[in-house]
Design a protein around this motif. Structure first.
Motif, PDB file in Angstrom:
ATOM      1  N   PHE A   1     -15.693  53.276   5.766  1.00 35.11           N
ATOM      2  CA  PHE A   1     -15.272  52.881   5.008  1.00 35.11           C
ATOM      3  C   PHE A   1     -15.483  52.592   3.083  1.00 35.11           C
ATOM      4  O   PHE A   1     -17.049  52.396   3.666  1.00 35.11           O
ATOM      5  CB  PHE A   1     -14.375  51.910   5.746  1.00 35.11           C
ATOM      6  CG  PHE A   1     -14.934  50.185   5.816  1.00 35.11           C
ATOM      7  CD1 PHE A   1     -15.303  49.310   5.085  1.00 35.11           C
ATOM      8  CD2 PHE A   1     -14.972  50.247   6.816  1.00 35.11           C
ATOM      9  CE1 PHE A   1     -15.530  48.088   5.145  1.00 35.11           C
ATOM     10  CE2 PHE A   1     -15.959  49.039   7.743  1.00 35.11           C
ATOM     11  CZ  PHE A   1     -15.705  47.859   6.614  1.00 35.11           C
ATOM     12  N   ASN A   2     -14.812  52.287   2.756  1.00 36.81           N
ATOM     13  CA  ASN A   2     -15.013  53.077   0.791  1.00 36.81           C
ATOM     14  C   ASN A   2     -14.309  51.555   0.676  1.00 36.81           C
ATOM     15  O   ASN A   2     -13.295  51.733   0.904  1.00 36.81           O
ATOM     16  CB  ASN A   2     -15.561  53.777   0.461  1.00 36.81           C
ATOM     17  CG  ASN A   2     -17.222  54.198   1.276  1.00 36.81           C
ATOM     18  OD1 ASN A   2     -18.102  53.792   0.208  1.00 36.81           O
ATOM     19  ND2 ASN A   2     -17.051  55.314   1.622  1.00 36.81           N
ATOM     20  N   CYS A   3     -14.830  51.262  -0.441  1.00 39.94           N
ATOM     21  CA  CYS A   3     -13.009  50.193  -1.169  1.00 39.94           C
ATOM     22  C   CYS A   3     -14.149  50.721  -2.928  1.00 39.94           C
ATOM     23  O   CYS A   3     -15.246  50.896  -3.388  1.00 39.94           O
ATOM     24  CB  CYS A   3     -13.887  48.642  -0.551  1.00 39.94           C
ATOM     25  SG  CYS A   3     -12.499  47.332  -1.543  1.00 39.94           S
ATOM     26  N   ALA A   4     -12.484  50.529  -3.267  1.00 42.19           N
ATOM     27  CA  ALA A   4     -13.061  50.594  -4.974  1.00 42.19           C
ATOM     28  C   ALA A   4     -11.605  49.639  -5.500  1.00 42.19           C
ATOM     29  O   ALA A   4     -10.530  49.757  -5.349  1.00 42.19           O
ATOM     30  CB  ALA A   4     -12.589  52.282  -5.396  1.00 42.19           C
ATOM     31  N   GLY A   5     -12.099  49.382  -7.024  1.00 39.02           N
ATOM     32  CA  GLY A   5     -11.069  48.125  -7.340  1.00 39.02           C
ATOM     33  C   GLY A   5     -10.553  48.612  -8.698  1.00 39.02           C
ATOM     34  O   GLY A   5     -11.545  49.458  -9.438  1.00 39.02           O
ATOM     35  N   THR A   6      -8.792  48.406  -8.609  1.00 39.89           N
ATOM     36  CA  THR A   6      -9.040  49.150  -9.940  1.00 39.89           C
ATOM     37  C   THR A   6      -7.856  48.583 -10.231  1.00 39.89           C
ATOM     38  O   THR A   6      -7.664  46.814 -10.692  1.00 39.89           O
ATOM     39  CB  THR A   6      -7.560  50.153 -10.379  1.00 39.89           C
ATOM     40  OG1 THR A   6      -6.239  49.818  -9.151  1.00 39.89           O
ATOM     41  CG2 THR A   6      -7.305  51.299  -8.680  1.00 39.89           C
ATOM     42  N   ALA A   7      -7.686  48.078 -12.176  1.00 37.51           N
ATOM     43  CA  ALA A   7      -7.556  47.092 -13.219  1.00 37.51           C
ATOM     44  C   ALA A   7      -7.865  45.618 -12.739  1.00 37.51           C
ATOM     45  O   ALA A   7      -7.763  44.128 -12.939  1.00 37.51           O
ATOM     46  CB  ALA A   7      -6.129  47.010 -13.228  1.00 37.51           C
ATOM     47  N   GLY A   8      -9.252  45.842 -12.692  1.00 41.86           N
ATOM     48  CA  GLY A   8     -10.420  44.726 -12.172  1.00 41.86           C
ATOM     49  C   GLY A   8     -10.385  44.305 -11.032  1.00 41.86           C
ATOM     50  O   GLY A   8     -11.254  42.801 -10.902  1.00 41.86           O
ATOM     51  N   GLY A   9      -9.570  44.519 -10.286  1.00 38.72           N
ATOM     52  CA  GLY A   9      -9.791  44.272  -9.356  1.00 38.72           C
ATOM     53  C   GLY A   9     -11.390  45.051  -8.923  1.00 38.72           C
ATOM     54  O   GLY A   9     -11.997  45.599  -8.915  1.00 38.72           O
ATOM     55  N   ILE A  10     -11.860  43.550  -7.562  1.00 35.00           N
ATOM     56  CA  ILE A  10     -13.237  43.988  -6.832  1.00 35.00           C
ATOM     57  C   ILE A  10     -13.663  43.452  -5.648  1.00 35.00           C
ATOM     58  O   ILE A  10     -12.871  42.367  -4.807  1.00 35.00           O
ATOM     59  CB  ILE A  10     -13.845  43.530  -7.659  1.00 35.00           C
ATOM     60  CG1 ILE A  10     -13.938  42.632  -9.431  1.00 35.00           C
ATOM     61  CG2 ILE A  10     -15.688  42.520  -7.195  1.00 35.00           C
ATOM     62  CD1 ILE A  10     -14.993  41.529 -10.297  1.00 35.00           C
ATOM     63  N   CYS A  11     -14.304  44.606  -4.998  1.00 34.53           N
ATOM     64  CA  CYS A  11     -14.315  44.849  -3.813  1.00 34.53           C
ATOM     65  C   CYS A  11     -15.821  43.955  -3.603  1.00 34.53           C
ATOM     66  O   CYS A  11     -17.090  44.854  -4.133  1.00 34.53           O
ATOM     67  CB  CYS A  11     -14.731  45.850  -3.480  1.00 34.53           C
ATOM     68  SG  CYS A  11     -13.461  46.901  -3.429  1.00 34.53           S
ATOM     69  N   GLY A  12     -15.466  42.917  -2.493  1.00 35.63           N
ATOM     70  CA  GLY A  12     -16.430  42.304  -1.725  1.00 35.63           C
ATOM     71  C   GLY A  12     -17.661  43.015  -1.032  1.00 35.63           C
ATOM     72  O   GLY A  12     -16.736  43.816  -0.005  1.00 35.63           O
ATOM     73  N   GLY A  13     -18.943  42.445  -0.423  1.00 31.72           N
ATOM     74  CA  GLY A  13     -19.373  43.574   0.196  1.00 31.72           C
ATOM     75  C   GLY A  13     -20.731  44.658  -0.286  1.00 31.72           C
ATOM     76  O   GLY A  13     -20.185  45.161  -1.326  1.00 31.72           O
ATOM     77  N   THR A  14     -20.719  44.861   1.202  1.00 35.01           N
ATOM     78  CA  THR A  14     -21.502  46.614   0.593  1.00 35.01           C
ATOM     79  C   THR A  14     -21.046  47.814   1.304  1.00 35.01           C
ATOM     80  O   THR A  14     -20.232  47.427   1.899  1.00 35.01           O
ATOM     81  CB  THR A  14     -23.041  47.023   0.980  1.00 35.01           C
ATOM     82  OG1 THR A  14     -23.588  46.538   2.603  1.00 35.01           O
ATOM     83  CG2 THR A  14     -23.692  45.547   0.381  1.00 35.01           C
ATOM     84  N   TYR A  15     -20.885  49.040   0.598  1.00 33.07           N
ATOM     85  CA  TYR A  15     -20.501  50.380   1.311  1.00 33.07           C
ATOM     86  C   TYR A  15     -21.601  51.390   0.815  1.00 33.07           C
ATOM     87  O   TYR A  15     -22.602  51.249   0.271  1.00 33.07           O
ATOM     88  CB  TYR A  15     -19.023  50.709  -0.001  1.00 33.07           C
ATOM     89  CG  TYR A  15     -18.258  49.443   0.056  1.00 33.07           C
ATOM     90  CD1 TYR A  15     -17.600  49.125   1.554  1.00 33.07           C
ATOM     91  CD2 TYR A  15     -18.314  47.505  -0.888  1.00 33.07           C
ATOM     92  CE1 TYR A  15     -16.505  47.915   1.187  1.00 33.07           C
ATOM     93  CE2 TYR A  15     -17.594  47.009  -1.268  1.00 33.07           C
ATOM     94  CZ  TYR A  15     -16.899  47.301  -0.385  1.00 33.07           C
ATOM     95  OH  TYR A  15     -15.861  46.182   0.540  1.00 33.07           O
ATOM     96  N   PRO A  16     -21.351  52.657   1.871  1.00 26.85           N
ATOM     97  CA  PRO A  16     -20.123  52.105   3.158  1.00 26.85           C
ATOM     98  C   PRO A  16     -20.450  51.134   3.925  1.00 26.85           C
ATOM     99  O   PRO A  16     -21.533  50.796   4.135  1.00 26.85           O
ATOM    100  CB  PRO A  16     -19.973  53.209   2.989  1.00 26.85           C
ATOM    101  CG  PRO A  16     -22.080  54.072   2.919  1.00 26.85           C
ATOM    102  CD  PRO A  16     -22.355  53.580   1.629  1.00 26.85           C
ATOM    103  N   GLY A  17     -19.208  50.838   4.446  1.00 26.03           N
ATOM    104  CA  GLY A  17     -18.970  50.013   5.370  1.00 26.03           C
ATOM    105  C   GLY A  17     -19.051  50.800   6.761  1.00 26.03           C
ATOM    106  O   GLY A  17     -18.750  52.041   7.296  1.00 26.03           O
ATOM    107  N   SER A  18     -19.058  49.663   8.082  1.00 26.69           N
ATOM    108  CA  SER A  18     -18.467  50.771   9.262  1.00 26.69           C
ATOM    109  C   SER A  18     -17.895  49.801   9.966  1.00 26.69           C
ATOM    110  O   SER A  18     -18.372  48.808  10.013  1.00 26.69           O
ATOM    111  CB  SER A  18     -20.286  51.309  10.165  1.00 26.69           C
ATOM    112  OG  SER A  18     -20.938  50.508  10.156  1.00 26.69           O
TER     113      SER A  18
END
Length: 199
Positions: A159-176
């Motif tokens: 999985f991956n994560c992306a934030g919009t409008a100032g959202g922040i994804c914690g941790g390192t990516y990609p994850g499994s």
């Protein structure tokens, strides 16, 4: 003997000023006319109880007459600064104005929503998920944990994560493997997780 009429007292002081919620700063003193107080978001209104120093003086709170020693009517509080004005009128008609700026804290609650959308292929094909976490407010949220288990029967789940409008994804990516990540979301922001595995 000549009797000279004497005017009434000019004492327009308060001897006490008490709020139903919050604490006056600085501590009340008759000679101090400006105060502040803070209340929690849950406090939507207050009352004010003034006591005049001269029993013949009168007092109003936000323009409404109040008996000395009695609580005022309910005063609604908006989030932020609210000004409460207490005016004492002495027997000789002189006045003194006390002001209290009551600051109501913003909400610490956040309305988080989560939507999971998946697309399934035939056996042996790719299965994809989009997990969208959004914050409708009224407060920002920091460190909210998003979890999502690996669907049964999938392998190679990443999985991956992306934030919009100032959202922040914690941790390192990609994850499994299973998703367990923190997100920081200002009001109106989203964090979008995209995940995939093989059926």
């Amino acid at each position: 003997v000549v009797n000279v009429p004497r005017g009434g007292s000019s004492n327009a002081d308060l001897s006490s000023l008490v709020l139903s919620s919050g604490t006056l700063a600085p501590v009340f003193d008759a000679g101090t006319t400006s105060y502040t107080a803070s209340v929690l978001f849950a406090t939507t209104s207050i009352t004010v109880t003034p006591i005049v120093a001269d029993a013949n003086a009168t007092v109003t709170v936000n323009g409404v007459a109040v008996a000395s020693g009695a609580a005022s009517g309910s005063i609604s509080l908006s989030v932020g600064a609210n000004t409460v004005t207490v005016v004492v009128t002495a027997p000789d008609a002189s006045t003194k104005t006390y002001t209290v700026t009551v600051t109501r804290a913003p909400s610490t609650d956040a309305d988080l929503g989560i939507a999971v959308v998946g697309s399934y292929d035939t056996a042996g094909g790719l299965v994809q998920f989009t997990i969208t976490v959004s914050n409708a407010g009224p407060a920002a949220v920091n460190g909210a944990t998003v979890t999502h288990a690996v669907p049964t029967g999938l392998t190679g789940y990443t999985f991956n994560c992306a934030g919009t409008a100032g959202g922040i994804c914690g941790g390192t990516y990609p994850g499994s493997g299973a998703i367990s990540r923190t997100v920081d979301l200002p009001v109106g922001a989203t964090a979008v997780f995209t995940a995939a595995g093989t059926a």
